[in-house]
Design an enzyme around this catalytic site. Structure first.
Site, PDB file in Angstrom:
ATOM      1  N   GLU A   1       0.752  -1.293   0.193  1.00  0.00           N
ATOM      2  CA  GLU A   1      -0.009  -0.055   0.191  1.00  0.00           C
ATOM      3  C   GLU A   1       0.644   1.288  -0.015  1.00  0.00           C
ATOM      4  O   GLU A   1       0.592   2.193  -0.646  1.00  0.00           O
ATOM      5  CB  GLU A   1      -0.982   0.154   1.123  1.00  0.00           C
ATOM      6  CG  GLU A   1      -1.840   1.167   1.261  1.00  0.00           C
ATOM      7  CD  GLU A   1      -2.842   1.280   2.494  1.00  0.00           C
ATOM      8  OE1 GLU A   1      -2.962   0.497   3.100  1.00  0.00           O
ATOM      9  OE2 GLU A   1      -2.989   2.385   3.027  1.00  0.00           O
TER      10      GLU A   1
ATOM     11  N   SER B   1       0.146  -9.471   6.981  1.00  0.00           N
ATOM     12  CA  SER B   1      -0.999  -8.954   6.922  1.00  0.00           C
ATOM     13  C   SER B   1      -0.661  -7.765   8.074  1.00  0.00           C
ATOM     14  O   SER B   1      -0.514  -8.033   9.314  1.00  0.00           O
ATOM     15  CB  SER B   1      -2.298  -9.849   7.499  1.00  0.00           C
ATOM     16  OG  SER B   1      -3.229  -8.816   8.054  1.00  0.00           O
TER      17      SER B   1
ATOM     18  N   SER C   1      -8.241  -9.361   6.590  1.00  0.00           N
ATOM     19  CA  SER C   1      -8.006 -10.196   5.428  1.00  0.00           C
ATOM     20  C   SER C   1      -8.525 -11.826   5.726  1.00  0.00           C
ATOM     21  O   SER C   1      -8.138 -12.333   5.091  1.00  0.00           O
ATOM     22  CB  SER C   1      -6.495 -10.066   5.068  1.00  0.00           C
ATOM     23  OG  SER C   1      -5.873 -10.484   6.019  1.00  0.00           O
TER      24      SER C   1
END
Ligand code: SF4
Length: 320
Positions: free
Chosen positions: A135, A231, A276
């Site tokens: 990201e 994650s 997620s």
């Protein structure tokens, strides 16, 4: 004769909300719908979401995960993950004649737009985030000449900017709320005219999941977070649990990774999962715990969620 005392009841504090957020739900559904609509293979640049189980399941259905656009045959279909991509990736895909479906979470797109807007206003943009995270790479790619990454308060002293009256901070969507507040305080102390983003960049799902974990961590001897090691939001939940007072917090991909030894002298287990993670994996952990006597389940609620996002427009158009 003195009666034998009853063993302490074993229980689970189950966080709510937990598991899939609206952005992950949309991204995974986009891959499934694309497979149905166009047939396999559907290429996906990077893991669609940071969860091994989700990636494996989609691979079995015909999704092919690649690291770079140049690994994809010309003219094929590529789906961009929920984490977002830099504009250069769109350019590379167009040059290969790829049909693209952009499953970037709308809340990540919001941060991209903020970066573009402040770059156009010629601000120096301080992006709070983790180096190397997809990201962050995508957001930085929107305005590489204007963005400087900081990973925490310790990085603030070393920042140099062109004009102290034109500095804005933005952040990755999946950070620890408390740690980011510390970094922003350090920035405010350094740049007295610091501009803040128009609204929170840390997304609702990250904030709500951290709030729920905070609530249960005060009462649990062990907190189990279901999520993959890559994650970001799952890792932050482990940190939040420890900071909030849990003596131990563990990140596991699934029930099979829990070590029985962790349960020694533990009567209360806190349980949650990253944004997620499909909730079926949490159900498996609940069953694993129930098999070991943790049958009393109390839900600890921090917020109600009702947000949903429409499928990417390229896909909606073809599905019509
Ligand atoms: Fe979007 Fe937040 Fe979910 Fe990331 S964690 S996909 S930013 S809603």
């Amino acid at each position: 004769m003195t009666p034998t005392p009853a063993p302490p009841s074993r229980r689970v504090l189950l966080a709510s909300p937990r598991s899939w957020c609206a952005g992950v739900d949309r991204a995974v559904l986009a891959v499934e719908k694309a497979l149905e609509q166009y047939g396999p293979p559907i290429y996906v640049r990077h893991e669609i979401v940071h969860n091994k189980h989700v990636v494996r399941t989609l691979q079995q259905k015909g999704a092919v995960f690649v690291d770079h656009v140049d690994e994809i045959p010309e003219g094929a279909i590529v789906l961009f993950s929920a984490h977002g991509v830099a504009p250069t990736v769109h350019t590379e895909a167009a040059a290969r004649g790829l049909k693209t479906i952009d499953a970037t979470c709308p809340l990540v797109t919001k941060v991209h737009r903020e970066a573009v807007r402040y770059a156009q206003l010629d601000y120096d943009i301080v992006l709070i985030g983790h180096e190397g995270h997809e990201e962050v790479i995508g957001t930085t790619g929107e305005a590489p000449d204007h963005i400087t990454l900081v990973d925490g308060p310790a990085d603030v002293a070393g920042l140099s900017v062109r004009d102290e009256s034109k500095v804005v901070w933005l952040s990755q969507t999946t950070l620890s709320v408390d740690e980011t507040t510390e970094t922003v305080s350090a920035l405010e102390a350094r740049f007295t005219q610091l501009t803040s983003p128009p609204s929170d960049d840390i997304c609702y799902a990250t904030q709500n999941r951290q709030s729920a974990v905070k609530k249960l961590a005060e009462r649990a001897e062990l907190v189990v977070i279901v999520g993959s090691t890559n994650s970001s939001n799952s890792q932050r939940m482990v940190e939040v649990a420890l900071t909030a007072g849990a003596p131990t917090a563990r990140l596991v991909d699934c029930a099979d990774e829990i070590d029985e030894a962790w349960l020694a002298d533990v009567t209360t287990v806190g349980l949650s999962s990253g944004a997620s993670v499909p909730d079926t994996l949490v159900d498996d952990v609940l069953q694993w715990l129930a098999d070991r006597g943790y049958t009393d389940v109390e839900t600890v609620t921090a917020a109600e969620e009702s947000i949903t996002f429409a499928l990417p427009h390229e896909l909606r158009r073809d599905l019509r």
